[in-house]
Design a protein around this motif. Structure first.
Motif, PDB file in Angstrom:
ATOM      1  N   ARG A 186       0.709  -1.219   0.031  1.00 26.55           N
ATOM      2  CA  ARG A 186      -0.002  -0.033  -0.041  1.00 26.55           C
ATOM      3  C   ARG A 186       0.984   1.266  -0.044  1.00 26.55           C
ATOM      4  O   ARG A 186       0.340   2.371  -0.209  1.00 26.55           O
ATOM      5  CB  ARG A 186      -1.089  -0.023   1.278  1.00 26.55           C
ATOM      6  CG  ARG A 186      -2.017  -1.002   0.957  1.00 26.55           C
ATOM      7  CD  ARG A 186      -3.053  -1.470   2.295  1.00 26.55           C
ATOM      8  NE  ARG A 186      -3.498  -2.631   2.218  1.00 26.55           N
ATOM      9  CZ  ARG A 186      -4.527  -3.125   3.138  1.00 26.55           C
ATOM     10  NH1 ARG A 186      -4.782  -2.268   4.239  1.00 26.55           N
ATOM     11  NH2 ARG A 186      -5.184  -4.100   2.939  1.00 26.55           N
ATOM     12  N   LEU A 187       1.980   1.158   0.439  1.00 18.77           N
ATOM     13  CA  LEU A 187       2.832   2.422   0.193  1.00 18.77           C
ATOM     14  C   LEU A 187       3.580   2.239  -1.042  1.00 18.77           C
ATOM     15  O   LEU A 187       4.747   3.062  -1.232  1.00 18.77           O
ATOM     16  CB  LEU A 187       4.011   2.295   1.559  1.00 18.77           C
ATOM     17  CG  LEU A 187       3.610   2.425   2.696  1.00 18.77           C
ATOM     18  CD1 LEU A 187       4.529   2.362   3.924  1.00 18.77           C
ATOM     19  CD2 LEU A 187       2.922   4.075   2.870  1.00 18.77           C
ATOM     20  N   ASP A 188       3.465   1.376  -1.797  1.00 19.49           N
ATOM     21  CA  ASP A 188       4.035   1.066  -3.245  1.00 19.49           C
ATOM     22  C   ASP A 188       5.622   0.783  -3.176  1.00 19.49           C
ATOM     23  O   ASP A 188       6.328   1.401  -3.798  1.00 19.49           O
ATOM     24  CB  ASP A 188       3.734   2.384  -4.116  1.00 19.49           C
ATOM     25  CG  ASP A 188       4.150   2.063  -5.762  1.00 19.49           C
ATOM     26  OD1 ASP A 188       4.002   1.017  -5.906  1.00 19.49           O
ATOM     27  OD2 ASP A 188       4.311   2.976  -6.407  1.00 19.49           O
ATOM     28  N   LEU A 189       5.930   0.093  -2.370  1.00 19.62           N
ATOM     29  CA  LEU A 189       7.313  -0.320  -1.971  1.00 19.62           C
ATOM     30  C   LEU A 189       7.634  -1.748  -1.977  1.00 19.62           C
ATOM     31  O   LEU A 189       8.560  -2.242  -1.563  1.00 19.62           O
ATOM     32  CB  LEU A 189       7.621   0.075  -0.460  1.00 19.62           C
ATOM     33  CG  LEU A 189       7.717   1.702  -0.328  1.00 19.62           C
ATOM     34  CD1 LEU A 189       7.882   1.911   1.272  1.00 19.62           C
ATOM     35  CD2 LEU A 189       8.601   2.517  -0.982  1.00 19.62           C
ATOM     36  N   ALA A 190       6.530  -2.591  -2.654  1.00 20.17           N
ATOM     37  CA  ALA A 190       6.982  -3.892  -2.427  1.00 20.17           C
ATOM     38  C   ALA A 190       8.135  -4.358  -3.321  1.00 20.17           C
ATOM     39  O   ALA A 190       8.689  -5.540  -3.118  1.00 20.17           O
ATOM     40  CB  ALA A 190       5.600  -4.605  -3.170  1.00 20.17           C
ATOM     41  N   SER A 191       8.441  -3.516  -4.347  1.00 16.84           N
ATOM     42  CA  SER A 191       9.781  -3.760  -5.328  1.00 16.84           C
ATOM     43  C   SER A 191      10.847  -3.141  -4.614  1.00 16.84           C
ATOM     44  O   SER A 191      11.929  -3.328  -5.455  1.00 16.84           O
ATOM     45  CB  SER A 191       9.263  -3.698  -6.575  1.00 16.84           C
ATOM     46  OG  SER A 191       8.373  -4.489  -6.919  1.00 16.84           O
ATOM     47  N   GLY A 192      10.868  -2.243  -3.521  1.00 15.09           N
ATOM     48  CA  GLY A 192      12.024  -1.768  -3.100  1.00 15.09           C
ATOM     49  C   GLY A 192      11.767  -0.373  -3.293  1.00 15.09           C
ATOM     50  O   GLY A 192      10.799   0.413  -3.872  1.00 15.09           O
ATOM     51  N   ALA A 193      12.854   0.527  -3.042  1.00 13.95           N
ATOM     52  CA  ALA A 193      12.754   1.839  -2.938  1.00 13.95           C
ATOM     53  C   ALA A 193      14.203   2.476  -3.285  1.00 13.95           C
ATOM     54  O   ALA A 193      15.172   1.816  -3.470  1.00 13.95           O
ATOM     55  CB  ALA A 193      12.273   2.548  -1.866  1.00 13.95           C
ATOM     56  N   ASN A 194      14.250   4.037  -3.398  1.00 16.71           N
ATOM     57  CA  ASN A 194      15.582   4.359  -3.846  1.00 16.71           C
ATOM     58  C   ASN A 194      16.433   4.168  -2.256  1.00 16.71           C
ATOM     59  O   ASN A 194      17.661   4.416  -2.419  1.00 16.71           O
ATOM     60  CB  ASN A 194      15.294   5.810  -3.808  1.00 16.71           C
ATOM     61  CG  ASN A 194      14.771   6.240  -5.335  1.00 16.71           C
ATOM     62  OD1 ASN A 194      14.866   5.343  -6.107  1.00 16.71           O
ATOM     63  ND2 ASN A 194      13.898   7.043  -5.349  1.00 16.71           N
ATOM     64  N   ASP A 195      15.961   3.987  -1.023  1.00 13.63           N
ATOM     65  CA  ASP A 195      16.590   3.731  -0.085  1.00 13.63           C
ATOM     66  C   ASP A 195      16.456   2.535   0.476  1.00 13.63           C
ATOM     67  O   ASP A 195      15.368   1.494   0.209  1.00 13.63           O
ATOM     68  CB  ASP A 195      16.540   4.718   0.998  1.00 13.63           C
ATOM     69  CG  ASP A 195      17.417   4.812   2.228  1.00 13.63           C
ATOM     70  OD1 ASP A 195      18.617   4.037   2.095  1.00 13.63           O
ATOM     71  OD2 ASP A 195      17.220   5.431   2.979  1.00 13.63           O
ATOM     72  N   ASP A 196      17.262   1.880   1.227  1.00 12.37           N
ATOM     73  CA  ASP A 196      17.208   0.352   2.001  1.00 12.37           C
ATOM     74  C   ASP A 196      15.913   0.483   3.108  1.00 12.37           C
ATOM     75  O   ASP A 196      15.556   1.658   3.617  1.00 12.37           O
ATOM     76  CB  ASP A 196      18.467   0.188   2.678  1.00 12.37           C
ATOM     77  CG  ASP A 196      19.746   0.442   1.946  1.00 12.37           C
ATOM     78  OD1 ASP A 196      19.580   0.128   0.700  1.00 12.37           O
ATOM     79  OD2 ASP A 196      20.533   0.749   2.657  1.00 12.37           O
ATOM     80  N   ILE A 197      15.434  -0.550   3.120  1.00 15.05           N
ATOM     81  CA  ILE A 197      14.238  -0.909   4.015  1.00 15.05           C
ATOM     82  C   ILE A 197      14.440  -2.026   4.799  1.00 15.05           C
ATOM     83  O   ILE A 197      14.768  -3.056   4.435  1.00 15.05           O
ATOM     84  CB  ILE A 197      13.080  -0.684   3.452  1.00 15.05           C
ATOM     85  CG1 ILE A 197      12.686   0.568   2.592  1.00 15.05           C
ATOM     86  CG2 ILE A 197      11.908  -1.091   4.386  1.00 15.05           C
ATOM     87  CD1 ILE A 197      11.405   0.221   1.715  1.00 15.05           C
ATOM     88  N   ALA A 198      14.413  -2.068   6.302  1.00 15.81           N
ATOM     89  CA  ALA A 198      14.444  -2.754   7.367  1.00 15.81           C
ATOM     90  C   ALA A 198      13.160  -2.840   8.208  1.00 15.81           C
ATOM     91  O   ALA A 198      12.914  -1.641   8.532  1.00 15.81           O
ATOM     92  CB  ALA A 198      15.548  -3.043   8.012  1.00 15.81           C
ATOM     93  N   MET A 199      12.284  -3.913   8.223  1.00 15.29           N
ATOM     94  CA  MET A 199      11.087  -3.679   8.999  1.00 15.29           C
ATOM     95  C   MET A 199      10.952  -5.002   9.819  1.00 15.29           C
ATOM     96  O   MET A 199      11.180  -5.892   9.698  1.00 15.29           O
ATOM     97  CB  MET A 199       9.972  -3.321   8.466  1.00 15.29           C
ATOM     98  CG  MET A 199       8.561  -3.106   8.725  1.00 15.29           C
ATOM     99  SD  MET A 199       7.273  -2.753   7.735  1.00 15.29           S
ATOM    100  CE  MET A 199       7.144  -4.086   6.544  1.00 15.29           C
TER     101      MET A 199
END
Length: 417
Positions: free
Chosen positions: A395-408
């Motif tokens: 829903r945040l449109d981040l399922a394929s990643g983003a310009n920055d790293d994500i850990a959750m």
């Protein structure tokens, strides 16, 4: 005011460069008039055909490698999802209506992926330029400074250099692929968290920045403690790639060790901050840790310059755990005790820890990102940890990643004893 609706079929037909649309099976889906003209084919002869059945190698040239070179480029696009530029190459094509006769052709080409809504490659646009006349002109041009007969040798040298460049590019791709495999193995080893196996209500996610080696400085951890307690944490080291991942691994291990020997998140982050000052590349790293006391239903937390965790309630309201925030690790030259705060939770609450790649967008302040996060979380109530993690990213449109790293880290507090 909205502009006129664009007819993309007409746009494709009007493109001056020869273009094909290929499926993932390399069957021709469409060909524009420019491609038909340069190859002497009509569209009906091309659509629905496997590309290399229509354009095989010239059997009169045993060393012809046009098919192999183009096929390798197309498969790189399919596997990587990235555009691939091809060097000048000789790729003769059969004469229309006489497939046993080939005519000399020189080409440059660009192969571009077409991505579906899920970010996966669903097709390829193959754009080519016929360089045959340019090559022939070089052969026949009158060059006063060049001895007669040298034109063909110059052309052969140009072709050899182009082929050498293409081979070097392939070697670089293979080296990058090897480095990526090593990087992924390193990252998986450093993020291995044995204690998570005992917590089915905890979900973790790790998404490297798009275009990276698949390694980064973001991390997560979970540590079991005596008396029905455990901690969850996330952290962020500045930068990407193997260097940031190495620093991340050292900090993560240090915090995990400190958590088992000191009392509470604040003291654990104090130890980590002292250690960070001795680790090159660790300054300005951030981290947050939450201790979950399952018997007293308490959340005890401390943050070193990190975005605040969120406590999501079943009614969709959210509390930000932002009452114990201090500067990033190693920011102070002298030791100062870090703050620690406590709040309660109820059955049905969900705790979410994350790194800034989840909320930050270029040109926005952090409050905008936090509001978007809490608003989105309000639509995810009633979900289990795994479902919530996936739904939130989607829903945040981040399922394929983003310009920055994500850990959750997502902790469903339903079934905690």
């Amino acid at each position: 005011m909205t502009g006129p609706e664009i007819d993309y079929t007409a746009v494709f037909a009007a493109l001056p460069s020869p273009c094909l649309v290929l499926g993932t099976d390399l069957v021709i889906i469409d060909a524009n008039p420019a491609f038909c003209e340069v190859t002497g084919r009509i569209r009906a002869e091309l659509v629905g055909q496997y590309l290399f059945d229509v354009f095989p190698d010239n059997p009169a040239e045993p060393e012809a490698d046009g098919v192999a070179t183009l096929k390798a480029s197309l498969h790189r696009v399919l596997s990587s999802g990235q555009t691939d530029h091809m060097a000048l190459q000789k790729y003769d094509i059969p004469v229309a209506g006489n497939p046993v006769v080939f005519k000399e052709r020189w080409w440059t080409a660009i192969n571009v992926p077409v991505l579906g809504p899920d970010g996966k490659v669903v097709g390829i646009i193959h754009r080519s330029e016929d360089m045959t006349e340019v090559v022939r002109a070089r052969r026949t041009a009158h060059l006063p400074s060049v001895r007669p007969g040298r034109e063909a040798a110059m052309e052969a040298e140009l072709y050899a250099r182009a082929r050498q460049l293409q081979r070097l590019n392939e070697e670089l791709r293979q080296a990058h692929a090897r480095e990526r495999r090593i990087a992924v193995a390193l990252q998986e080893t450093m993020l291995h968290t044995p204690d998570l196996a005992r917590h089915p209500d905890i979900a973790v996610r790790y998404l490297p920045a798009t275009g990276s080696l698949n390694v980064c400085g973001d991390w997560y951890d979970a540590v079991d403690l005596p008396a029905g307690r455990f901690t969850v944490a996330v952290g962020d080291v500045v930068g990407h790639g193997l260097v940031a991942a190495t620093v991340m691994g050292r900090l993560r291990s240090a915090l995990s060790a400190a958590t088992r020997t000191v009392h509470g998140p604040a003291q654990a982050l104090e130890v980590l901050g002292v250690y960070a000052r001795s680790v090159e590349g660790a300054l300005a790293a951030t981290a947050v840790q939450v201790l979950v006391d399952c018997h007293s239903h308490l959340l005890i937390y401390s943050s070193a310059g990190h975005p605040p965790p969120v406590l999501l309630h079943p009614d969709g309201t959210c509390d930000l755990l932002d009452q114990a925030t201090d500067p990033p690790l190693g920011a102070r030259p002298e030791h100062v005790p870090r703050p620690q705060a406590t709040t309660t939770y109820a059955h049905g609450d969900t705790l979410i820890l994350y790194t800034d790649g989840l909320i930050e967008r270029r040109g926005e302040d952090i409050d905008t990102g936090l509001t978007r996060l809490t608003t989105t979380l309000a639509t995810c109530t009633g979900c289990g940890a795994e479902h919530l993690a996936d739904a939130l990213l989607a829903r945040l449109d981040l399922a394929s990643g983003a310009n920055d790293d994500i850990a959750m880290v997502v902790v469903r507090l339903d079934h905690m004893p």
